[in-house]
Design a protein around this motif. Sequence first.
Motif, PDB file in Angstrom:
ATOM      1  N   GLU A  81       1.005  -1.368   0.068  1.00  9.07           N
ATOM      2  CA  GLU A  81       0.143  -0.101  -0.144  1.00  9.07           C
ATOM      3  C   GLU A  81       0.881   1.277  -0.052  1.00  9.07           C
ATOM      4  OE1 GLU A  81      -3.625   1.376  -0.544  1.00  9.07           O
ATOM      5  OE2 GLU A  81      -3.402  -0.772  -0.051  1.00  9.07           O
ATOM      6  N   GLU A  83       2.550   4.334   0.665  1.00  6.74           N
ATOM      7  CA  GLU A  83       2.880   5.081   2.030  1.00  6.74           C
ATOM      8  C   GLU A  83       3.414   6.449   1.883  1.00  6.74           C
ATOM      9  OE1 GLU A  83       5.845   2.582   3.675  1.00  6.74           O
ATOM     10  OE2 GLU A  83       4.386   0.695   4.153  1.00  6.74           O
ATOM     11  N   ARG A 100       3.528   9.993  -1.509  1.00 10.04           N
ATOM     12  CA  ARG A 100       3.375   8.354  -1.396  1.00 10.04           C
ATOM     13  C   ARG A 100       4.193   7.768  -2.372  1.00 10.04           C
ATOM     14  NH1 ARG A 100      -0.892   7.887   1.887  1.00 10.04           N
ATOM     15  NH2 ARG A 100      -2.241   9.488   2.067  1.00 10.04           N
ATOM     16  N   TYR A 102       5.401   3.320  -3.125  1.00 10.03           N
ATOM     17  CA  TYR A 102       5.123   2.004  -2.871  1.00 10.03           C
ATOM     18  C   TYR A 102       6.400   1.574  -1.906  1.00 10.03           C
ATOM     19  CZ  TYR A 102       1.629   1.520  -6.165  1.00 10.03           C
ATOM     20  OH  TYR A 102       0.241   1.832  -7.187  1.00 10.03           O
ATOM     21  N   PRO A 103       6.158   0.746  -0.604  1.00 10.42           N
ATOM     22  CA  PRO A 103       7.147   0.358   0.087  1.00 10.42           C
ATOM     23  C   PRO A 103       7.978  -0.713  -0.403  1.00 10.42           C
ATOM     24  CG  PRO A 103       4.984  -0.858   0.772  1.00 10.42           C
ATOM     25  CD  PRO A 103       4.725   0.297  -0.344  1.00 10.42           C
TER      26      PRO A 103
END
Length: 163
Positions: A81, A83, A100, A102-103
Amino acid sequence: MAERPIRLFGDPVLRSRCDVIPVGDPRAAPLVADLLENVRIPGRAGLAANQIGVGLRAFSYNIDGDVGYVINPELVEVSGEPELVEEGCLSVPGFYFPRRRYPFARVRGVDLDGNVVEISGEGLMAQALQHEVDHLDGHLYIEGLEPEAKREAMRAIRQAPWY
């Protein structure tokens, strides 16, 4: 090799998609040497070729002492999700804004010999991979900010002494 000046927000080279580098291109080795040398300067996590004024598709990274490069990178996988992370950029010096990302990210490209290279990681490495591929596609990180953060960023940039 020497420290190369970083192109700043507003420079057209940062807004253009970088060209693919053919295997064996004589420009590749000196470019990679410059990218590797210049990413080792303290405070740098990544450096895209267009940030030093070269419109070719390559970047270097320096994450937790892991230093390397990728030629013709493509972002082939992101997961998790997205972050909100604080992000900065050498081409927008002195500022960090929430963005934002993606991890997890994976990039595939080649090395100087044309061998396939895959780099993947989480956290800061994932952020750097996404950030540098964005650069090579002609996008700055501030384009992906939430609307209010983007307004704040643009206001701050216009007031920056380097602008």
